[in-house]
Design a protein around this motif. Structure first.
Motif, mmCIF file in Angstrom:
data_model
loop_
_atom_site.group_PDB
_atom_site.id
_atom_site.type_symbol
_atom_site.label_atom_id
_atom_site.label_comp_id
_atom_site.label_asym_id
_atom_site.label_seq_id
_atom_site.Cartn_x
_atom_site.Cartn_y
_atom_site.Cartn_z
ATOM 1 N N VAL A 1 -7.896 -25.538 10.814
ATOM 2 C CA VAL A 1 -8.216 -26.303 12.001
ATOM 3 C C VAL A 1 -7.215 -26.911 12.542
ATOM 4 O O VAL A 1 -7.131 -27.359 13.743
ATOM 5 C CB VAL A 1 -8.844 -27.308 11.147
ATOM 6 N N GLY A 2 -6.021 -26.902 12.155
ATOM 7 C CA GLY A 2 -4.867 -27.239 12.566
ATOM 8 C C GLY A 2 -4.445 -28.900 12.559
ATOM 9 O O GLY A 2 -3.538 -29.526 12.938
ATOM 10 N N LEU A 3 -4.981 -29.313 11.038
ATOM 11 C CA LEU A 3 -4.533 -30.888 10.804
ATOM 12 C C LEU A 3 -3.180 -31.038 10.277
ATOM 13 O O LEU A 3 -2.739 -30.251 9.446
ATOM 14 C CB LEU A 3 -5.705 -31.370 9.750
ATOM 15 N N GLU A 4 -2.487 -31.884 10.713
ATOM 16 C CA GLU A 4 -1.247 -32.060 10.195
ATOM 17 C C GLU A 4 -1.354 -32.656 8.645
ATOM 18 O O GLU A 4 -2.470 -33.406 8.352
ATOM 19 C CB GLU A 4 -0.344 -33.257 10.897
ATOM 20 N N TRP B 1 7.180 -21.907 -5.878
ATOM 21 C CA TRP B 1 8.326 -21.471 -5.254
ATOM 22 C C TRP B 1 7.965 -21.289 -3.665
ATOM 23 O O TRP B 1 8.742 -21.379 -2.930
ATOM 24 C CB TRP B 1 8.838 -20.109 -5.827
ATOM 25 N N VAL B 2 6.650 -20.858 -3.308
ATOM 26 C CA VAL B 2 6.378 -20.339 -2.228
ATOM 27 C C VAL B 2 5.867 -21.799 -1.439
ATOM 28 O O VAL B 2 6.200 -22.028 -0.250
ATOM 29 C CB VAL B 2 5.108 -19.318 -2.168
ATOM 30 N N LEU B 3 5.056 -22.633 -1.883
ATOM 31 C CA LEU B 3 4.553 -23.457 -1.468
ATOM 32 C C LEU B 3 5.322 -24.951 -1.456
ATOM 33 O O LEU B 3 5.082 -26.038 -0.739
ATOM 34 C CB LEU B 3 3.198 -23.899 -2.138
ATOM 35 N N MET B 4 6.280 -25.134 -2.476
ATOM 36 C CA MET B 4 7.024 -26.389 -2.546
ATOM 37 C C MET B 4 7.695 -26.803 -1.404
ATOM 38 O O MET B 4 7.622 -28.111 -1.088
ATOM 39 C CB MET B 4 8.088 -26.415 -3.794
ATOM 40 N N PRO B 5 8.361 -25.896 -0.539
ATOM 41 C CA PRO B 5 9.070 -26.516 0.733
ATOM 42 C C PRO B 5 7.925 -27.079 1.523
ATOM 43 O O PRO B 5 8.124 -28.398 2.163
ATOM 44 C CB PRO B 5 9.564 -25.362 1.123
ATOM 45 N N ILE B 6 6.979 -26.397 1.788
ATOM 46 C CA ILE B 6 6.099 -27.011 2.763
ATOM 47 C C ILE B 6 5.309 -28.301 2.109
ATOM 48 O O ILE B 6 5.241 -29.052 2.654
ATOM 49 C CB ILE B 6 4.856 -25.884 2.718
ATOM 50 N N LEU B 7 4.853 -28.205 0.655
ATOM 51 C CA LEU B 7 4.304 -29.351 0.189
ATOM 52 C C LEU B 7 5.187 -30.380 0.095
ATOM 53 O O LEU B 7 4.694 -31.575 0.450
ATOM 54 C CB LEU B 7 3.836 -28.871 -1.273
ATOM 55 N N GLN B 8 6.506 -30.346 -0.016
ATOM 56 C CA GLN B 8 7.304 -31.438 0.095
ATOM 57 C C GLN B 8 7.471 -32.287 1.308
ATOM 58 O O GLN B 8 7.322 -33.108 1.577
ATOM 59 C CB GLN B 8 8.854 -30.892 -0.566
ATOM 60 N N ALA B 9 7.596 -31.293 2.253
ATOM 61 C CA ALA B 9 7.626 -31.665 3.602
ATOM 62 C C ALA B 9 6.509 -32.576 4.096
ATOM 63 O O ALA B 9 6.441 -33.643 4.850
ATOM 64 C CB ALA B 9 8.005 -30.569 4.795
ATOM 65 N N GLN B 10 5.224 -31.730 3.833
ATOM 66 C CA GLN B 10 4.102 -32.489 4.198
ATOM 67 C C GLN B 10 3.895 -33.785 3.394
ATOM 68 O O GLN B 10 3.135 -34.704 3.953
ATOM 69 C CB GLN B 10 2.696 -31.576 4.156
ATOM 70 N N LEU B 11 4.027 -33.855 2.193
ATOM 71 C CA LEU B 11 3.899 -35.002 1.085
ATOM 72 C C LEU B 11 4.648 -36.052 1.591
ATOM 73 O O LEU B 11 4.140 -37.131 1.802
ATOM 74 C CB LEU B 11 4.107 -34.654 -0.163
#
Length: 383
Positions: free
Chosen positions: A250-253, A98-108
């Protein structure tokens, strides 16, 4: 009622015993287990498209069973203990998603769509380096090097996208995500509740004459699987979180998803670190373009591999599980090639079974006359 006598060494066919029954020969016993193994492979191949939720539930139950045993020893009923442990596990997983899915989806999505650009920029960068060296390298060798580079880039891209497609087709396309999320917890709960009864039932089916030896080998198999799977899974979780956090700092996209991918596939020894290193360095080259940041990103994986190899793996997995890294890699690749994602989930347990049985057969061979010689006396009286 008379007990059956042990099988005399050297018999190669069924013979009557004093109770009027027959003693099954070693050849027929071997044939029985061979047929059982063939049937198991046939069933696995026939139903591999729908087995994923059941294998996943079995893996979760095996992983959580020691916690349920602990609660049972404290007076909690088996059913209630299974509900508490599995419920807590599901809450942690759902909360994390629930916490990570929005971020993971966008990054993936960004990572998958941006990978062709990353590979193209890397190819151009390496080609520029080769061009600067062209004055010192033969023209034909230069052309061959560039051709090899293009082939390697295409191979890497094809392998990555084939891997994603295979995981999707074997796991989610046939048995959709909703079914996986519904069936897996149900299977895991029933297995956790009935685990001890299932073990007792299986023990009751084992051949009586060889029960002590079979239970000993099963114990070694369980020790091997528990030592590797539970230990390596813990290592994967720790390394995934560490890589993701370090790359984000580190700031890696796309650092979060790259770190988690590297940690999860660390289940295959060294593969996670290598894939994560190559992918993150490629992203750092495109994003930063300066050697300092590229080296900093690479240092994350070099330090992580050093910590994993010298501290985490020896502490959590240990060196006595009997599964060599090369054997694990081969088993995972073979299982994935034959049965897809289900085969990869079953690869380590099957590898553990083969490893334990191979060591048992080797021990028997080294104590037999076949190895010691015709005139020797084997220590256990075998042929």
């Amino acid at each position: 009622m008379h007990r059956l006598d042990p099988v005399p060494h050297g018999r190669d066919r069924d013979e009557p015993n004093i109770a009027g029954g027959t003693i099954v020969s070693a050849q027929k016993q071997a044939l029985f287990w061979l047929v059982a193994a063939v049937l198991f492979i046939a069933v696995l191949s026939l139903f591999k498209e729908i087995l994923l939720p059941f294998i996943t539930g079995l893996a979760i139950a095996y992983f959580l069973d020691p916690l349920v045993d602990y609660l049972e020893r404290r007076g909690v009923s088996r059913a209630l203990g299974a509900t508490i442990i599995l419920g807590g596990f599901m809450v942690v997983v759902v909360a994390g998603l629930w916490v990570l899915m929005p971020i993971l989806q966008a990054q993936l999505v960004g990572l998958v769509t941006g990978l062709p650009t990353v590979f193209e920029n890397l190819r151009q960068g390496v080609s520029g380096i080769l061009d600067s060296l062209s004055a010192h390298i033969d023209e034909q060798d230069m052309a061959e090097g560039q051709q090899a580079l293009l082939g390697l880039t295409s191979l890497a891209m094809g392998w990555f996208f084939d891997l994603l497609g295979s995981a999707w087709q074997s796991g989610l396309a046939v048995f959709n995500l909703i079914g996986l999320l519904v069936v897996t917890p149900v299977v895991a709960w029933y297995l956790l509740r009935d685990w001890d009864h299932l073990v007792e039932k299986i023990n009751s089916w084992l051949p009586r004459d060889h029960l002590p030896e079979i239970k000993k080998q099963f114990g070694l198999i369980d020790q091997t699987i528990a030592g590797f799977v539970r230990g390596q899974a813990t290592v994967c979780l720790i390394m995934g979180a560490t890589y993701a956090l370090a790359l984000e700092i580190v700031g890696l996209e796309h650092g979060l998803v790259v770190g988690l991918i590297a940690g999860l596939i660390s289940f295959v020894p060294y593969v996670g670190s290598i894939v994560g290193l190559l992918l993150s360095v490629g992203l750092a080259y495109v994003q930063f373009g300066e050697s300092t940041m590229i080296l900093l990103v690479a240092a994350v994986f070099f330090i992580g591999q050093a910590v994993e190899g010298n501290f985490l793996t020896p502490k959590l997995v240990g060196g006595r599980v009997g599964l060599h890294a090369v054997w694990v890699v081969f088993a995972l690749l073979a299982g994935g090639s034959l049965f897809g994602l289900v085969g990869m989930l079953l690869a380590v347990p099957v590898a553990a079974v083969i490893g334990v049985l191979s060591r048992f057969l080797l021990q028997r061979y080294l104590s037999s006359r076949i190895y010691l010689g015709r005139n020797s006396t084997p220590p256990d009286g075998s042929i």
